[in-house]
Design a protein around this motif. Structure first.
Motif, PDB file in Angstrom:
ATOM      1  N   LYS A 147       5.386  -3.322  -5.115  1.00 37.06           N
ATOM      2  CA  LYS A 147       5.024  -3.063  -3.497  1.00 37.06           C
ATOM      3  C   LYS A 147       3.518  -3.272  -3.655  1.00 37.06           C
ATOM      4  CE  LYS A 147       5.190   0.976  -0.581  1.00 37.06           C
ATOM      5  NZ  LYS A 147       5.412   2.317  -0.393  1.00 37.06           N
ATOM      6  N   LEU A 148       3.303  -4.014  -2.316  1.00 37.21           N
ATOM      7  CA  LEU A 148       1.816  -4.470  -1.943  1.00 37.21           C
ATOM      8  C   LEU A 148       1.477  -3.782  -0.540  1.00 37.21           C
ATOM      9  CD1 LEU A 148       1.787  -8.089  -2.899  1.00 37.21           C
ATOM     10  CD2 LEU A 148       1.077  -6.509  -4.298  1.00 37.21           C
ATOM     11  N   ASN A 149       0.454  -3.111  -0.451  1.00 39.57           N
ATOM     12  CA  ASN A 149       0.286  -2.453   0.824  1.00 39.57           C
ATOM     13  C   ASN A 149      -1.366  -2.489   0.681  1.00 39.57           C
ATOM     14  OD1 ASN A 149      -0.483  -0.302  -0.881  1.00 39.57           O
ATOM     15  ND2 ASN A 149       1.082   0.955  -0.519  1.00 39.57           N
ATOM     16  N   SER A 150      -1.826  -1.631   2.031  1.00 40.55           N
ATOM     17  CA  SER A 150      -3.161  -1.488   2.356  1.00 40.55           C
ATOM     18  C   SER A 150      -3.956  -0.913   1.410  1.00 40.55           C
ATOM     19  CB  SER A 150      -3.375  -1.035   3.761  1.00 40.55           C
ATOM     20  OG  SER A 150      -3.110   0.403   3.632  1.00 40.55           O
ATOM     21  N   SER A 151      -3.391  -0.220   0.384  1.00 41.00           N
ATOM     22  CA  SER A 151      -4.109   0.389  -0.659  1.00 41.00           C
ATOM     23  C   SER A 151      -4.376  -0.392  -2.122  1.00 41.00           C
ATOM     24  CB  SER A 151      -3.564   1.811  -1.193  1.00 41.00           C
ATOM     25  OG  SER A 151      -2.185   1.541  -1.837  1.00 41.00           O
ATOM     26  N   ILE A 152      -3.790  -1.540  -2.096  1.00 39.48           N
ATOM     27  CA  ILE A 152      -3.961  -2.641  -3.106  1.00 39.48           C
ATOM     28  C   ILE A 152      -5.286  -2.917  -3.345  1.00 39.48           C
ATOM     29  CG2 ILE A 152      -3.257  -4.719  -4.363  1.00 39.48           C
ATOM     30  CD1 ILE A 152      -1.218  -2.302  -4.472  1.00 39.48           C
ATOM     31  N   PRO A 153      -6.139  -2.678  -4.425  1.00 39.42           N
ATOM     32  CA  PRO A 153      -7.325  -3.401  -4.498  1.00 39.42           C
ATOM     33  C   PRO A 153      -7.330  -4.765  -5.094  1.00 39.42           C
ATOM     34  CG  PRO A 153      -7.088  -1.699  -6.149  1.00 39.42           C
ATOM     35  CD  PRO A 153      -5.598  -1.752  -5.373  1.00 39.42           C
ATOM     36  N   ILE A 154      -8.451  -5.552  -4.985  1.00 45.55           N
ATOM     37  CA  ILE A 154      -8.556  -6.843  -5.622  1.00 45.55           C
ATOM     38  C   ILE A 154      -8.114  -6.657  -7.142  1.00 45.55           C
ATOM     39  CG2 ILE A 154     -10.226  -8.593  -6.169  1.00 45.55           C
ATOM     40  CD1 ILE A 154     -11.563  -8.204  -3.842  1.00 45.55           C
ATOM     41  N   SER A 155      -8.563  -5.620  -7.899  1.00 43.80           N
ATOM     42  CA  SER A 155      -8.373  -5.647  -9.483  1.00 43.80           C
ATOM     43  C   SER A 155      -6.878  -5.631  -9.545  1.00 43.80           C
ATOM     44  CB  SER A 155      -8.881  -4.196  -9.773  1.00 43.80           C
ATOM     45  OG  SER A 155      -8.357  -3.198  -9.148  1.00 43.80           O
ATOM     46  N   ASP A 156      -5.978  -4.841  -8.729  1.00 41.56           N
ATOM     47  CA  ASP A 156      -4.572  -5.222  -8.921  1.00 41.56           C
ATOM     48  C   ASP A 156      -4.043  -6.519  -8.493  1.00 41.56           C
ATOM     49  OD1 ASP A 156      -4.460  -2.463  -9.689  1.00 41.56           O
ATOM     50  OD2 ASP A 156      -3.443  -1.736  -8.002  1.00 41.56           O
ATOM     51  N   LEU A 157      -4.749  -7.194  -7.643  1.00 42.35           N
ATOM     52  CA  LEU A 157      -4.074  -8.429  -7.168  1.00 42.35           C
ATOM     53  C   LEU A 157      -4.523  -9.600  -8.335  1.00 42.35           C
ATOM     54  CD1 LEU A 157      -5.347  -8.486  -3.362  1.00 42.35           C
ATOM     55  CD2 LEU A 157      -2.921  -8.423  -4.419  1.00 42.35           C
ATOM     56  N   ASN A 202     -12.741  -5.008   2.779  1.00 36.40           N
ATOM     57  CA  ASN A 202     -13.498  -3.758   2.195  1.00 36.40           C
ATOM     58  C   ASN A 202     -12.783  -3.422   0.888  1.00 36.40           C
ATOM     59  OD1 ASN A 202     -14.979  -3.345   4.427  1.00 36.40           O
ATOM     60  ND2 ASN A 202     -13.474  -2.139   5.455  1.00 36.40           N
ATOM     61  N   GLY A 203     -12.523  -4.881   0.128  1.00 37.63           N
ATOM     62  CA  GLY A 203     -11.985  -4.684  -1.205  1.00 37.63           C
ATOM     63  C   GLY A 203     -10.393  -4.396  -1.403  1.00 37.63           C
ATOM     64  N   LYS A 204      -9.727  -4.211  -0.025  1.00 40.27           N
ATOM     65  CA  LYS A 204      -8.305  -3.913  -0.105  1.00 40.27           C
ATOM     66  C   LYS A 204      -7.487  -4.890   0.525  1.00 40.27           C
ATOM     67  CE  LYS A 204      -9.190   0.144  -1.846  1.00 40.27           C
ATOM     68  NZ  LYS A 204      -8.662   1.472  -1.215  1.00 40.27           N
ATOM     69  N   LEU A 205      -6.249  -5.089   0.208  1.00 37.21           N
ATOM     70  CA  LEU A 205      -5.326  -5.950   0.884  1.00 37.21           C
ATOM     71  C   LEU A 205      -5.169  -5.608   2.493  1.00 37.21           C
ATOM     72  CD1 LEU A 205      -3.261  -8.411   0.421  1.00 37.21           C
ATOM     73  CD2 LEU A 205      -1.841  -6.479  -0.061  1.00 37.21           C
ATOM     74  N   TYR A 206      -5.338  -6.639   3.226  1.00 33.66           N
ATOM     75  CA  TYR A 206      -5.457  -6.486   4.754  1.00 33.66           C
ATOM     76  C   TYR A 206      -4.419  -7.111   5.518  1.00 33.66           C
ATOM     77  CZ  TYR A 206      -7.977  -6.051   9.345  1.00 33.66           C
ATOM     78  OH  TYR A 206      -8.308  -5.728  10.594  1.00 33.66           O
ATOM     79  N   PHE A 207      -4.154  -8.546   5.523  1.00 31.85           N
ATOM     80  CA  PHE A 207      -3.034  -8.998   5.979  1.00 31.85           C
ATOM     81  C   PHE A 207      -2.666 -10.353   5.238  1.00 31.85           C
ATOM     82  CE2 PHE A 207      -6.272 -11.191   8.724  1.00 31.85           C
ATOM     83  CZ  PHE A 207      -5.731 -12.193   8.931  1.00 31.85           C
ATOM     84  N   MET A 208      -1.535 -10.835   5.464  1.00 27.78           N
ATOM     85  CA  MET A 208      -1.286 -12.180   5.374  1.00 27.78           C
ATOM     86  C   MET A 208      -0.688 -13.127   6.300  1.00 27.78           C
ATOM     87  SD  MET A 208       2.765 -11.114   3.514  1.00 27.78           S
ATOM     88  CE  MET A 208       3.094 -12.671   2.760  1.00 27.78           C
TER      89      MET A 208
END
Length: 214
Positions: A147-157, A202-208
């Motif tokens: 699950k990838l959403n707006s709470s996913i930080p770069i460290s998880d990516l 801001n360090g979080k997943l925003y859009f694709m």
């Protein structure tokens, strides 16, 4: 006596021939070992090169809001996302590329952009496709079950896309300002010319966004 001497000489010659034969057989083994080591090195180097490429995000590996593939119907769009916030004719926007464009590169005059909660979809007749997908509080994707959403930080990516995140860049996005961007390939064999851009704010997943060259 002469017979005994002749027999001794014959035995000595046979013994020398056997030793020579063993020496020749032995000398062949180092060449075989050297060849094997070389082939292993080539395979290892090839793997390193392949692993260095940015990761692939195939359409079939994505489920939007855990329910829809990239292409779906109008009724499915409304069922999962709701009614569009606004609608614009693609011909008015004049993009250099359209998902449902004709073979000559043109789009049907009735083709539309559907906007919903910051996401943009293309619509032709009853067919809809995702163009830009915003990770709002309710929007997410399942990528290979992750699950990838707006709470996913770069460290998880970085754990999911280690190669792509090594070359993370910055891009000025219209009405968004400067955002970080991760670029993913569409297929293993690089048949397609486009990419999937994952934008970070801001360090979080925003859009694709599916990006294609003009």
């Amino acid at each position: 006596m002469k017979t005994l001497v002749l027999i001794s000489i014959l035995v000595f010659c046979l013994s020398c021939n056997n030793k020579n034969t063993k020496t020749v057989e032995k000398s062949g083994h180092p060449k075989e070992v050297k060849k094997t080591i070389y082939e292993t090195k080539i395979k290892s180097d090839s793997t390193v090169i392949k692993d260095f490429l940015n990761e692939v995000m195939k359409e079939e590996d994505i489920l939007f809001n855990g329910k829809l593939k990239r292409y779906f119907s109008i009724s499915e769009f409304e069922e999962v996302f709701g009614k569009a916030d606004s609608i614009k004719l693609i011909s008015e926007e004049g993009p250099c590329f359209s998902i449902f464009e004709n073979k000559d590169g043109s789009s049907d005059m009735e083709d539309k952009y559907l906007y919903k909660d910051g996401s943009r979809f293309e619509n032709t007749k009853d067919k809809v496709a995702v163009d830009k997908f915003r990770f709002t509080e309710n929007n997410f994707i399942l990528f290979k079950g992750i699950k990838l959403n707006s709470s996913i930080p770069i460290s998880d990516l970085q754990k999911i896309f280690p190669n792509a995140t090594k070359s993370i860049g910055n891009m000025d996005v219209y009405k968004e300002g400067k955002l970080q961007v991760i670029q993913l390939r569409e297929d293993e064999n690089n048949i397609y010319y486009g990419y999937i851009n994952l934008f970070i704010k801001n360090g979080k997943l925003y859009f694709m966004h599916w990006w294609y060259p003009c």
